[in-house]
Scaffold this motif. Structure first.
Motif, mmCIF file in Angstrom:
data_model
loop_
_atom_site.group_PDB
_atom_site.id
_atom_site.type_symbol
_atom_site.label_atom_id
_atom_site.label_comp_id
_atom_site.label_asym_id
_atom_site.label_seq_id
_atom_site.Cartn_x
_atom_site.Cartn_y
_atom_site.Cartn_z
ATOM 1 N N TYR A 120 0.427 8.609 1.720
ATOM 2 C CA TYR A 120 0.839 9.878 1.128
ATOM 3 C C TYR A 120 0.880 10.953 2.204
ATOM 4 N N VAL A 153 8.573 10.540 -4.876
ATOM 5 C CA VAL A 153 8.731 9.086 -4.773
ATOM 6 C C VAL A 153 10.161 8.756 -4.352
ATOM 7 N N ARG A 189 0.859 -1.194 0.000
ATOM 8 C CA ARG A 189 0.000 0.000 0.000
ATOM 9 C C ARG A 189 0.882 1.226 0.000
ATOM 10 N N LEU A 190 0.470 2.244 -0.725
ATOM 11 C CA LEU A 190 1.164 3.520 -0.620
ATOM 12 C C LEU A 190 0.352 4.455 0.270
ATOM 13 N N ALA A 231 5.047 9.809 -1.385
ATOM 14 C CA ALA A 231 4.535 8.435 -1.336
ATOM 15 C C ALA A 231 5.425 7.602 -0.417
ATOM 16 N N VAL A 281 5.932 0.939 -7.093
ATOM 17 C CA VAL A 281 5.711 2.180 -6.346
ATOM 18 C C VAL A 281 5.608 3.370 -7.308
ATOM 19 N N VAL A 294 5.767 3.697 1.253
ATOM 20 C CA VAL A 294 5.228 2.356 1.080
ATOM 21 C C VAL A 294 5.025 1.656 2.427
ATOM 22 N N ARG A 353 2.305 3.196 -9.343
ATOM 23 C CA ARG A 353 1.148 3.435 -8.480
ATOM 24 C C ARG A 353 1.062 4.903 -8.079
ATOM 25 N N ALA A 354 2.203 5.467 -7.703
ATOM 26 C CA ALA A 354 2.243 6.866 -7.249
ATOM 27 C C ALA A 354 1.854 7.805 -8.394
#
Ligand code: C2E
Ligand code: MG
Ligand code: MG
Ligand code: MG
Length: 293
Positions: free
Chosen positions: A44, A125, A41-42, A60, A94, A62, A97-98
Protein backbone atom coordinates in the motif's frame (compact mmCIF):
# COMPACT_ATOMS: atom_id res chain seq x y z
CA UNK A 1 26.27 -7.69 -44.75
CA UNK A 2 23.10 -6.62 -43.06
CA UNK A 3 21.49 -9.90 -43.97
CA UNK A 4 24.28 -11.87 -42.35
CA UNK A 5 24.09 -9.65 -39.29
CA UNK A 6 20.37 -10.27 -39.17
CA UNK A 7 20.93 -13.99 -39.30
CA UNK A 8 23.54 -13.85 -36.59
CA UNK A 9 21.16 -11.84 -34.41
CA UNK A 10 18.42 -14.38 -34.95
CA UNK A 11 20.78 -17.14 -33.81
CA UNK A 12 21.67 -15.14 -30.73
CA UNK A 13 18.06 -14.38 -29.82
CA UNK A 14 16.69 -17.85 -30.43
CA UNK A 15 17.74 -19.44 -27.10
CA UNK A 16 16.60 -16.37 -25.19
CA UNK A 17 13.23 -16.55 -26.91
CA UNK A 18 12.82 -20.20 -26.02
CA UNK A 19 13.76 -19.53 -22.43
CA UNK A 20 11.15 -16.75 -22.45
CA UNK A 21 8.44 -19.10 -23.66
CA UNK A 22 9.30 -21.70 -21.07
CA UNK A 23 9.28 -19.13 -18.32
CA UNK A 24 5.89 -17.91 -19.55
CA UNK A 25 4.41 -21.40 -19.47
CA UNK A 26 5.84 -22.02 -16.05
CA UNK A 27 4.66 -18.64 -14.82
CA UNK A 28 1.11 -19.35 -16.06
CA UNK A 29 0.97 -22.66 -14.19
CA UNK A 30 2.41 -21.06 -11.07
CA UNK A 31 -0.10 -18.21 -11.35
CA UNK A 32 -2.97 -20.70 -11.29
CA UNK A 33 -1.63 -22.26 -8.11
CA UNK A 34 -0.93 -18.86 -6.57
CA UNK A 35 -4.48 -17.69 -7.36
CA UNK A 36 -5.99 -20.88 -5.92
CA UNK A 37 -3.90 -20.49 -2.76
CA UNK A 38 -4.25 -16.70 -2.52
CA UNK A 39 -0.47 -16.54 -2.43
CA UNK A 40 -0.26 -12.86 -3.42
CA UNK A 41 0.49 -9.89 -1.20
CA UNK A 42 -0.86 -6.39 -1.41
CA UNK A 43 1.40 -3.45 -0.67
CA UNK A 44 0.00 0.00 0.00
CA UNK A 45 1.51 3.29 -1.10
CA UNK A 46 0.38 6.49 0.66
CA UNK A 47 -1.31 9.30 -1.32
CA UNK A 48 -0.95 12.63 0.45
CA UNK A 49 -2.31 16.17 0.38
CA UNK A 50 0.59 18.18 -1.09
CA UNK A 51 -0.26 21.32 0.83
CA UNK A 52 -0.83 19.92 4.31
CA UNK A 53 0.99 16.57 4.11
CA UNK A 54 -2.16 14.82 5.37
CA UNK A 55 -2.65 11.17 4.45
CA UNK A 56 -5.62 10.83 2.08
CA UNK A 57 -5.50 7.32 0.60
CA UNK A 58 -3.38 4.30 -0.19
CA UNK A 59 -2.94 2.66 -3.59
CA UNK A 60 -2.99 -1.15 -3.40
CA UNK A 61 -0.15 -2.68 -5.43
CA UNK A 62 0.05 -6.43 -5.87
CA UNK A 63 3.21 -8.52 -5.43
CA UNK A 64 3.86 -12.21 -5.79
CA UNK A 65 6.27 -13.81 -3.32
CA UNK A 66 7.76 -16.65 -5.33
CA UNK A 67 9.91 -19.53 -4.03
CA UNK A 68 12.75 -19.07 -6.46
CA UNK A 69 12.18 -15.67 -8.05
CA UNK A 70 11.79 -13.67 -4.84
CA UNK A 71 9.19 -10.90 -4.74
CA UNK A 72 7.82 -10.74 -8.27
CA UNK A 73 6.59 -7.28 -9.34
CA UNK A 74 3.30 -6.76 -11.23
CA UNK A 75 5.02 -5.69 -14.46
CA UNK A 76 6.23 -9.29 -14.73
CA UNK A 77 2.87 -11.02 -14.40
CA UNK A 78 -0.11 -8.66 -14.86
CA UNK A 79 0.16 -8.58 -18.68
CA UNK A 80 0.49 -12.35 -18.71
CA UNK A 81 -2.53 -12.75 -16.42
CA UNK A 82 -4.47 -10.41 -18.73
CA UNK A 83 -3.67 -12.48 -21.79
CA UNK A 84 -4.68 -15.72 -20.12
CA UNK A 85 -7.75 -14.34 -18.35
CA UNK A 86 -6.22 -15.19 -14.95
CA UNK A 87 -6.51 -11.48 -14.14
CA UNK A 88 -10.24 -12.00 -13.51
CA UNK A 89 -9.89 -14.17 -10.37
CA UNK A 90 -6.65 -12.40 -9.37
CA UNK A 91 -8.30 -8.98 -9.71
CA UNK A 92 -11.32 -10.14 -7.70
CA UNK A 93 -8.99 -11.26 -4.92
CA UNK A 94 -7.20 -7.88 -4.98
CA UNK A 95 -10.50 -5.98 -4.68
CA UNK A 96 -11.74 -8.12 -1.79
CA UNK A 97 -8.43 -7.93 0.06
CA UNK A 98 -7.97 -4.19 -0.45
CA UNK A 99 -11.51 -3.46 0.76
CA UNK A 100 -10.96 -5.63 3.87
CA UNK A 101 -7.74 -3.76 4.60
CA UNK A 102 -9.50 -0.41 4.17
CA UNK A 103 -12.09 -1.54 6.74
CA UNK A 104 -9.22 -2.16 9.17
CA UNK A 105 -7.82 1.36 8.50
CA UNK A 106 -11.26 2.81 9.15
CA UNK A 107 -11.49 1.03 12.50
CA UNK A 108 -8.11 2.56 13.37
CA UNK A 109 -8.58 6.09 12.18
CA UNK A 110 -12.04 7.20 11.06
CA UNK A 111 -13.14 8.67 14.41
CA UNK A 112 -9.94 10.62 14.91
CA UNK A 113 -9.99 11.79 11.30
CA UNK A 114 -13.60 12.95 11.58
CA UNK A 115 -12.69 14.94 14.69
CA UNK A 116 -9.99 16.63 12.59
CA UNK A 117 -12.45 17.26 9.75
CA UNK A 118 -10.95 14.59 7.48
CA UNK A 119 -12.92 11.98 5.53
CA UNK A 120 -12.22 8.23 5.97
CA UNK A 121 -9.07 6.92 4.26
CA UNK A 122 -9.63 5.76 0.71
CA UNK A 123 -8.17 2.78 -1.05
CA UNK A 124 -7.23 2.94 -4.73
CA UNK A 125 -7.33 -0.36 -6.62
CA UNK A 126 -5.88 -0.96 -10.12
CA UNK A 127 -8.23 -2.62 -12.60
CA UNK A 128 -7.06 -4.02 -15.95
CA UNK A 129 -9.04 -3.74 -19.18
CA UNK A 130 -9.76 -7.45 -19.39
CA UNK A 131 -10.95 -7.50 -15.80
CA UNK A 132 -13.23 -4.52 -16.34
CA UNK A 133 -14.73 -6.10 -19.47
CA UNK A 134 -15.61 -9.30 -17.61
CA UNK A 135 -19.38 -9.55 -17.23
CA UNK A 136 -19.08 -10.17 -13.47
CA UNK A 137 -16.93 -7.13 -12.68
CA UNK A 138 -19.60 -4.81 -11.26
CA UNK A 139 -20.82 -7.64 -9.01
CA UNK A 140 -17.27 -8.19 -7.76
CA UNK A 141 -17.15 -4.51 -6.77
CA UNK A 142 -20.55 -4.76 -5.05
CA UNK A 143 -19.38 -7.90 -3.25
CA UNK A 144 -16.19 -6.26 -1.98
CA UNK A 145 -18.19 -3.29 -0.65
CA UNK A 146 -20.74 -5.54 1.02
CA UNK A 147 -18.30 -7.94 2.68
CA UNK A 148 -15.98 -5.18 3.94
CA UNK A 149 -18.72 -2.73 4.87
CA UNK A 150 -16.66 0.26 3.69
CA UNK A 151 -18.58 3.21 2.25
CA UNK A 152 -18.47 3.22 -1.57
CA UNK A 153 -16.79 6.67 -1.53
CA UNK A 154 -13.75 5.01 0.11
CA UNK A 155 -13.08 2.84 -2.93
CA UNK A 156 -11.42 4.28 -6.02
CA UNK A 157 -10.97 2.13 -9.12
CA UNK A 158 -7.90 3.05 -11.19
CA UNK A 159 -8.50 2.43 -14.88
CA UNK A 160 -6.17 3.04 -17.78
CA UNK A 161 -7.32 4.52 -21.04
CA UNK A 162 -7.30 1.06 -22.61
CA UNK A 163 -10.61 0.53 -20.78
CA UNK A 164 -12.13 3.82 -21.89
CA UNK A 165 -10.90 3.67 -25.49
CA UNK A 166 -13.39 0.95 -26.27
CA UNK A 167 -16.46 3.14 -26.23
CA UNK A 168 -18.99 0.33 -26.46
CA UNK A 169 -22.33 0.31 -24.69
CA UNK A 170 -21.14 -2.07 -21.98
CA UNK A 171 -18.34 0.28 -20.93
CA UNK A 172 -20.79 3.18 -20.71
CA UNK A 173 -23.40 1.17 -18.82
CA UNK A 174 -20.87 -0.24 -16.35
CA UNK A 175 -19.24 3.13 -15.77
CA UNK A 176 -22.67 4.59 -15.13
CA UNK A 177 -23.53 1.81 -12.67
CA UNK A 178 -20.23 2.26 -10.81
CA UNK A 179 -20.78 6.01 -10.67
CA UNK A 180 -24.24 5.45 -9.20
CA UNK A 181 -22.83 2.99 -6.67
CA UNK A 182 -20.72 5.89 -5.45
CA UNK A 183 -17.24 4.44 -5.98
CA UNK A 184 -14.59 6.77 -7.33
CA UNK A 185 -13.11 6.28 -10.77
CA UNK A 186 -9.58 7.39 -11.59
CA UNK A 187 -7.77 7.53 -14.91
CA UNK A 188 -4.31 6.09 -14.24
CA UNK A 189 -1.12 7.10 -16.09
CA UNK A 190 -2.92 10.12 -17.55
CA UNK A 191 -1.05 11.77 -20.39
CA UNK A 192 0.49 8.59 -21.77
CA UNK A 193 -0.92 6.56 -24.63
CA UNK A 194 -4.14 7.86 -26.09
CA UNK A 195 -5.67 9.37 -22.98
CA UNK A 196 -7.96 12.17 -23.93
CA UNK A 197 -9.66 14.95 -22.03
CA UNK A 198 -12.97 13.91 -23.59
CA UNK A 199 -13.06 10.95 -21.19
CA UNK A 200 -13.67 13.47 -18.43
CA UNK A 201 -16.85 14.54 -20.15
CA UNK A 202 -18.02 11.10 -21.22
CA UNK A 203 -17.51 9.13 -18.01
CA UNK A 204 -18.06 9.75 -14.29
CA UNK A 205 -14.35 10.32 -13.61
CA UNK A 206 -13.49 11.62 -10.15
CA UNK A 207 -9.68 11.42 -10.16
CA UNK A 208 -6.92 11.98 -12.70
CA UNK A 209 -3.48 10.53 -12.03
CA UNK A 210 -0.78 12.41 -13.94
CA UNK A 211 1.85 9.95 -15.11
CA UNK A 212 5.30 9.98 -13.54
CA UNK A 213 6.94 10.81 -16.88
CA UNK A 214 5.41 14.32 -16.67
CA UNK A 215 6.45 14.77 -13.06
CA UNK A 216 10.05 13.75 -13.90
CA UNK A 217 10.34 16.69 -16.31
CA UNK A 218 8.70 19.30 -14.08
CA UNK A 219 11.73 21.30 -13.01
CA UNK A 220 13.51 20.70 -16.30
CA UNK A 221 11.35 22.36 -18.90
CA UNK A 222 8.78 25.16 -19.08
CA UNK A 223 6.68 23.09 -21.48
CA UNK A 224 6.41 20.18 -19.05
CA UNK A 225 5.51 22.55 -16.26
CA UNK A 226 2.85 24.26 -18.39
CA UNK A 227 1.38 20.91 -19.40
CA UNK A 228 1.00 19.69 -15.81
CA UNK A 229 -0.35 23.06 -14.72
CA UNK A 230 -2.85 23.02 -17.61
CA UNK A 231 -4.10 19.55 -16.74
CA UNK A 232 -4.44 20.62 -13.10
CA UNK A 233 -6.46 23.73 -14.07
CA UNK A 234 -8.82 21.82 -16.35
CA UNK A 235 -9.36 19.09 -13.75
CA UNK A 236 -10.05 21.70 -11.09
CA UNK A 237 -12.67 23.36 -13.30
CA UNK A 238 -14.36 20.00 -13.92
CA UNK A 239 -14.26 19.13 -10.21
CA UNK A 240 -11.91 16.21 -10.81
CA UNK A 241 -9.16 15.53 -8.26
CA UNK A 242 -5.56 15.32 -9.45
CA UNK A 243 -2.87 13.00 -8.11
CA UNK A 244 0.71 13.51 -9.29
CA UNK A 245 2.45 10.12 -9.59
CA UNK A 246 6.09 9.28 -8.88
CA UNK A 247 7.19 12.32 -6.86
CA UNK A 248 10.78 11.66 -5.80
CA UNK A 249 12.23 15.10 -5.04
CA UNK A 250 11.13 17.91 -2.69
CA UNK A 251 11.45 20.42 -5.58
CA UNK A 252 8.83 18.49 -7.54
CA UNK A 253 6.46 18.53 -4.57
CA UNK A 254 7.01 22.27 -4.10
CA UNK A 255 6.34 23.08 -7.77
CA UNK A 256 3.19 20.95 -7.73
CA UNK A 257 1.91 22.46 -4.50
CA UNK A 258 2.59 25.96 -5.85
CA UNK A 259 0.59 25.32 -9.03
CA UNK A 260 -2.31 24.01 -6.93
CA UNK A 261 -2.02 20.30 -7.65
CA UNK A 262 -3.87 18.88 -4.61
CA UNK A 263 -2.52 15.33 -4.17
CA UNK A 264 0.64 13.33 -4.76
CA UNK A 265 2.26 9.96 -4.38
CA UNK A 266 5.87 8.83 -4.69
CA UNK A 267 9.04 7.61 -3.03
CA UNK A 268 9.54 11.09 -1.52
CA UNK A 269 6.64 10.34 0.84
CA UNK A 270 6.80 6.55 1.06
CA UNK A 271 7.50 3.41 -0.92
CA UNK A 272 4.72 0.82 -1.14
CA UNK A 273 4.31 -0.56 2.41
CA UNK A 274 3.27 -3.93 3.78
CA UNK A 275 -0.18 -4.03 5.40
CA UNK A 276 1.48 -3.89 8.82
CA UNK A 277 3.69 -0.92 7.88
CA UNK A 278 0.67 0.87 6.40
CA UNK A 279 -1.16 0.53 9.71
CA UNK A 280 1.80 2.03 11.62
CA UNK A 281 1.96 4.79 9.02
CA UNK A 282 -1.72 5.56 9.71
CA UNK A 283 -1.17 5.59 13.46
CA UNK A 284 1.81 7.93 13.09
CA UNK A 285 -0.12 10.25 10.79
CA UNK A 286 -3.35 10.41 12.79
CA UNK A 287 -3.72 12.89 15.63
CA UNK A 288 -5.07 10.85 18.56
CA UNK A 289 -8.43 11.81 20.04
CA UNK A 290 -8.39 13.77 23.28
CA UNK A 291 -8.80 11.38 26.23
CA UNK A 292 -12.51 10.99 26.84
CA UNK A 293 -13.29 12.97 23.66
P1 C2E B 1 0.59 2.15 -11.46
O1 C2E B 1 -0.79 1.84 -11.09
O2 C2E B 1 0.82 3.37 -12.28
O3 C2E B 1 1.38 2.23 -10.08
C1 C2E B 1 2.48 3.06 -9.83
C2 C2E B 1 3.78 2.30 -9.91
O4 C2E B 1 4.86 3.23 -9.72
C3 C2E B 1 3.97 1.23 -8.84
O5 C2E B 1 4.79 0.20 -9.38
C4 C2E B 1 4.71 2.00 -7.75
O6 C2E B 1 5.44 1.16 -6.87
C5 C2E B 1 5.64 2.85 -8.60
N1 C2E B 1 6.05 4.08 -7.93
C6 C2E B 1 5.41 4.80 -6.98
N2 C2E B 1 6.09 5.89 -6.62
C7 C2E B 1 7.22 5.89 -7.36
C8 C2E B 1 8.36 6.77 -7.45
O7 C2E B 1 8.46 7.79 -6.78
N3 C2E B 1 9.34 6.43 -8.34
C9 C2E B 1 9.25 5.30 -9.12
N4 C2E B 1 10.26 5.04 -9.94
N5 C2E B 1 8.20 4.45 -9.06
C10 C2E B 1 7.20 4.75 -8.20
P2 C2E B 1 4.42 -1.34 -9.22
O8 C2E B 1 3.92 -1.63 -7.85
O9 C2E B 1 5.59 -2.13 -9.70
O10 C2E B 1 3.20 -1.51 -10.21
C11 C2E B 1 3.36 -1.35 -11.60
C12 C2E B 1 2.04 -1.37 -12.32
O11 C2E B 1 1.41 -2.66 -12.21
C13 C2E B 1 1.01 -0.40 -11.76
O12 C2E B 1 1.25 0.91 -12.24
C14 C2E B 1 -0.28 -0.99 -12.27
O13 C2E B 1 -0.51 -0.61 -13.60
C15 C2E B 1 0.02 -2.48 -12.23
N6 C2E B 1 -0.57 -3.07 -11.01
C16 C2E B 1 -0.12 -3.08 -9.75
N7 C2E B 1 -0.96 -3.71 -8.92
C17 C2E B 1 -2.01 -4.12 -9.68
C18 C2E B 1 -3.23 -4.83 -9.41
O14 C2E B 1 -3.55 -5.20 -8.26
N8 C2E B 1 -4.06 -5.07 -10.47
C19 C2E B 1 -3.76 -4.63 -11.73
N9 C2E B 1 -4.63 -4.91 -12.71
N10 C2E B 1 -2.63 -3.97 -12.03
C20 C2E B 1 -1.77 -3.70 -11.01
MG1 MG C 1 -2.36 2.77 -10.38
MG1 MG D 1 -0.03 5.05 -12.63
MG1 MG E 1 1.74 2.76 -14.39
Amino acid sequence: SAKAAGKRQWCLYQPALQAGLMARHELNENLDTAIAESAFRLYYQPIVDLRTGELVAFEALVRWPHDRRGMVLPDEFIALAEESGQIVPLGAWVLERAAQEAAAWHALSTRARAAAGLPPLRVNVNVSARQFRDAGFVDVVRGALRSSGIPPESLVLELTESVLMRRDDRVHTDMGTLGELGVGIAIDDFGTGYSSLSYLREFPISVLKIDKSFIDGLGLSRQQYALVEGITRIAETLDVQVIAEGIEHPEQRDLLAAMGCPLGQGYLFAHPLTAEQAQSFITQHTTPLEPGG
